[in-house]
Design a protein around this motif. Structure first.
Motif, PDB file in Angstrom:
ATOM      1  N   PHE A 246       3.262   1.928  -6.732  1.00 38.59           N
ATOM      2  CA  PHE A 246       3.072   1.515  -5.731  1.00 38.59           C
ATOM      3  C   PHE A 246       1.594   2.075  -5.720  1.00 38.59           C
ATOM      4  CE2 PHE A 246       0.854   0.697  -1.777  1.00 38.59           C
ATOM      5  CZ  PHE A 246       0.757  -0.606  -1.417  1.00 38.59           C
ATOM      6  N   GLU A 247       1.106   1.090  -6.680  1.00 35.05           N
ATOM      7  CA  GLU A 247      -0.634   1.850  -7.203  1.00 35.05           C
ATOM      8  C   GLU A 247      -1.687   0.307  -6.929  1.00 35.05           C
ATOM      9  OE1 GLU A 247      -1.440   4.261  -8.204  1.00 35.05           O
ATOM     10  OE2 GLU A 247       0.910   5.302  -9.086  1.00 35.05           O
ATOM     11  N   GLU A 248      -3.140   0.962  -6.083  1.00 33.02           N
ATOM     12  CA  GLU A 248      -3.611  -0.226  -5.522  1.00 33.02           C
ATOM     13  C   GLU A 248      -4.134  -0.948  -7.203  1.00 33.02           C
ATOM     14  OE1 GLU A 248      -4.930  -0.686  -3.025  1.00 33.02           O
ATOM     15  OE2 GLU A 248      -3.469   0.358  -1.838  1.00 33.02           O
ATOM     16  N   SER A 277       4.102  -2.556 -10.383  1.00 27.42           N
ATOM     17  CA  SER A 277       3.299  -2.197  -8.652  1.00 27.42           C
ATOM     18  C   SER A 277       3.175  -3.452  -8.134  1.00 27.42           C
ATOM     19  CB  SER A 277       2.155  -1.140  -8.329  1.00 27.42           C
ATOM     20  OG  SER A 277       2.378  -0.588  -8.163  1.00 27.42           O
ATOM     21  N   GLN A 328       6.751   8.339  -0.362  1.00 29.78           N
ATOM     22  CA  GLN A 328       5.577   8.331  -0.368  1.00 29.78           C
ATOM     23  C   GLN A 328       5.145   6.003  -1.208  1.00 29.78           C
ATOM     24  OE1 GLN A 328       2.757   9.325   1.655  1.00 29.78           O
ATOM     25  NE2 GLN A 328       2.163   7.721   2.002  1.00 29.78           N
ATOM     26  N   LYS A 329       5.640   6.462  -2.332  1.00 29.46           N
ATOM     27  CA  LYS A 329       5.340   5.462  -2.799  1.00 29.46           C
ATOM     28  C   LYS A 329       6.393   3.815  -2.174  1.00 29.46           C
ATOM     29  CE  LYS A 329       3.527   7.152  -7.371  1.00 29.46           C
ATOM     30  NZ  LYS A 329       2.311   6.038  -6.395  1.00 29.46           N
ATOM     31  N   SER A 331       7.044   4.304   1.063  1.00 30.45           N
ATOM     32  CA  SER A 331       6.979   3.805   2.165  1.00 30.45           C
ATOM     33  C   SER A 331       5.726   2.743   1.981  1.00 30.45           C
ATOM     34  CB  SER A 331       6.327   4.947   2.603  1.00 30.45           C
ATOM     35  OG  SER A 331       5.301   4.414   4.207  1.00 30.45           O
ATOM     36  N   SER A 332       5.425   2.899   1.009  1.00 32.28           N
ATOM     37  CA  SER A 332       3.651   2.111   1.053  1.00 32.28           C
ATOM     38  C   SER A 332       3.815   0.864   0.876  1.00 32.28           C
ATOM     39  CB  SER A 332       2.447   2.861  -0.470  1.00 32.28           C
ATOM     40  OG  SER A 332       2.747   4.119   0.684  1.00 32.28           O
ATOM     41  N   PHE A 333       5.027   1.262  -0.195  1.00 31.51           N
ATOM     42  CA  PHE A 333       5.613  -0.462  -0.877  1.00 31.51           C
ATOM     43  C   PHE A 333       6.699  -1.597   0.495  1.00 31.51           C
ATOM     44  CE2 PHE A 333       9.349  -3.032  -2.742  1.00 31.51           C
ATOM     45  CZ  PHE A 333       8.833  -4.318  -3.123  1.00 31.51           C
ATOM     46  N   ASN A 335       5.701  -1.030   3.601  1.00 35.10           N
ATOM     47  CA  ASN A 335       4.334  -1.327   4.286  1.00 35.10           C
ATOM     48  C   ASN A 335       3.147  -2.304   4.033  1.00 35.10           C
ATOM     49  OD1 ASN A 335       3.642  -0.109   7.206  1.00 35.10           O
ATOM     50  ND2 ASN A 335       1.574  -0.199   6.011  1.00 35.10           N
ATOM     51  N   ALA A 336       3.190  -2.211   2.965  1.00 37.82           N
ATOM     52  CA  ALA A 336       2.596  -3.611   2.607  1.00 37.82           C
ATOM     53  C   ALA A 336       3.873  -4.977   2.655  1.00 37.82           C
ATOM     54  CB  ALA A 336       2.411  -3.450   0.704  1.00 37.82           C
ATOM     55  N   SER A 339       3.506  -5.155   6.857  1.00 37.85           N
ATOM     56  CA  SER A 339       2.243  -5.391   7.052  1.00 37.85           C
ATOM     57  C   SER A 339       1.922  -7.537   7.210  1.00 37.85           C
ATOM     58  CB  SER A 339       1.774  -4.456   6.268  1.00 37.85           C
ATOM     59  OG  SER A 339       1.490  -5.027   5.178  1.00 37.85           O
TER      60      SER A 339
END
Length: 467
Positions: A246-248, A277, A328-329, A331-333, A335-336, A339
């Motif tokens: 998960f990277e921008e 990602s 962390q990644k 969770s971000s994945f 969550n993306a 959302s």
């Protein structure tokens, strides 16, 4: 205990409550094996195996690792030795595997499929080899009948997007009553820095009939194959990753990275992470669109022995537990996706036991009440699918989530003799509950606890996948 009674009716069950839970509520439940690597061609052909080496040792890197550790030569493992000599080498190894799950699995499988209750060793190896070969060479022990013996309701194999699924199509048209489905495994399209990546993309282009010149083309080709898999009854995917990426990123960046690769230019690790990602997010959103279940197996450090990998290739016993950071990644994945309301049913598996509690709490972040057990903490996987690993996973899930919603066991196996692992898991579950009833930590409510055991063994998975 004599060798003839080692695998007995109450194996692993340490009190009367555990025994009642297993024999009344778990034992006779059908098996839904929702993730494995069985070859569907052998099911379609109803293959007959000439001996135990062919059906039991070939392809089993669990056994291979143990044999190598004992000092068995590669010739007698994956090499040119006869099937009998390979089996003798495994039989010689078995007594040395005590306290490794292989010891339990080996004797469960011999007992359940062949009514062999002797403890396997080099002295009785040839006799057992010949006795089982006589059975295996009869139609009663064909591939499909091995599945029937194990009380299978469904098996879900794992195929690459370029697979034609012709074997699954043949099975669907046949009179075989056990459902055989598939899971979509697109990892080769994700790992942009893998050897042979461009050659693989060429194959994907050919099968999808889409010229893949840029990132959007790649997404279109993968979507084309998802549509094809879905039309052929596929309801879930699977990914085997070291970690979630998960990277921008921007689409322009990702397109530029993909074009570099297609031009055989170097792609940096950071560029690869951005690309991976983007692909993962695209695929996950598409899985949601099609109502699939997504699975992520995280944490393996693969192909560690480069010398032997170059000789034997992947999945031959040179992998181990990795220690990459996961939380962390991941969770971000999730969550993306959440959302955008595009998080489909998800199963998360960890290979590093240090991540047990993290995984058990992570799922609770995204269980939004829309579906029972929407995000699952998957059963002990690979190096953790043994009694201690299963128990720790069950305890972490119980302490931090709802074990009552758990969808239970899968084999993740390449062997048609591996299904007693479901029995093994069910015995572990029943013993766990039974011990706590004895301690007074759970009530002696066998009807309710029995229902939970039956749900974990079968009904939760049946409801969750809705095949």
């Amino acid at each position: 205990m004599s060798s003839k009674t080692f695998i007995h009716d109450n194996f692993l069950l340490q009190n009367k409550y555990a025994e009642e839970l297993y024999h009344t509520y778990a034992k006779n439940q059908p098996i839904i094996d929702y993730h494995n690597h069985l070859p569907p061609q052998e099911i379609a052909e109803d293959k007959i195996y000439p001996n135990l080496s062919k059906v039991w040792i070939n392809g089993d890197h669990y056994k291979w690792r143990a044999m190598r550790t004992l000092g068995i030569s590669e010739e007698n493992i994956t090499g040119s030795a006869s099937d009998l000599d390979k089996f003798k080498s495994w039989a010689k190894t078995v007594p040395y595997t005590m306290r490794n799950p292989l010891y339990h699995w080996t004797h469960l499988e011999l007992a359940r499929y062949f009514d062999v209750n002797e403890l396997l060793n080099e002295n009785n190896a040839e006799k057992i080899f010949n006795e089982t070969a006589e059975k295996l060479n009869s139609p009663e022990y064909s591939c499909r009948n091995l599945l029937r013996k194990a009380n299978i309701e469904l098996v879900c194999t794992t195929e690459d997007p370029i697979d034609t699924l012709e074997q699954h199509q043949a099975l669907k048209k046949s009179d075989f009553e056990i459902k055989v489905s598939t899971a979509f495994r697109p990892d080769k399209a994700i790992f942009i820095n893998n050897d042979g990546y461009n050659k693989y993309i060429d194959s994907l282009s050919k099968v999808s009939k889409i010229a893949i010149n840029n990132y959007v083309d790649l997404c279109d080709a993968l979507r084309n194959r998802i549509i094809y898999f879905d039309a052929n009854g596929c309801k879930l995917c699977d990914h085997g990753l070291d970690q979630i990426y998960f990277e921008e990123f921007t689409e322009s960046e990702v397109n530029s990275i993909f074009k570099k690769k297609r031009n055989n230019e170097n792609v940096s690790n950071q560029e690869a992470a951005k690309f991976q990602s983007a692909i993962l997010i695209y695929l996950a959103e598409t899985y949601h669109e099609f109502g699939w279940v997504q699975q992520y197996h995280l944490g393996a450090l693969r192909n560690n022995n480069k010398r032997m990998h170059s000789i034997l290739g992947p999945d031959t016993g040179w992998d181990s537990i990795g220690d990459l950071s996961q939380a962390q990644k991941l969770s971000s994945f999730l969550n993306a996706l959440d959302s955008k309301n595009k998080l489909t049913k998800t199963i998360l598996y960890n290979l590093n036991p240090a991540d047990n509690e993290m995984m058990a709490t992570m799922i609770g972040n995204f269980n939004d009440g829309s579906v029972k057990g929407k995000v699952q903490y998957g059963s002990g996987w690979w190096f953790l699918d043994q009694k201690d690993g299963m128990t720790k996973q069950l305890n972490a899930l119980s302490n931090m989530g709802l074990i009552s919603c758990f969808i239970g066991m899968l084999t993740d196996s390449r062997s048609f003799l591996s299904f007693p692992r479901h029995e093994y898991f069910r015995r572990v579950v029943c013993n766990l509950f039974g011990k706590e009833i004895v301690k007074g930590e759970l009530p002696n409510d066998m009807e309710w606890i029995g229902k939970m055991v039956a749900d974990i063994s079968y009904f939760n998975a049946k409801d969750y996948f809705n095949f």
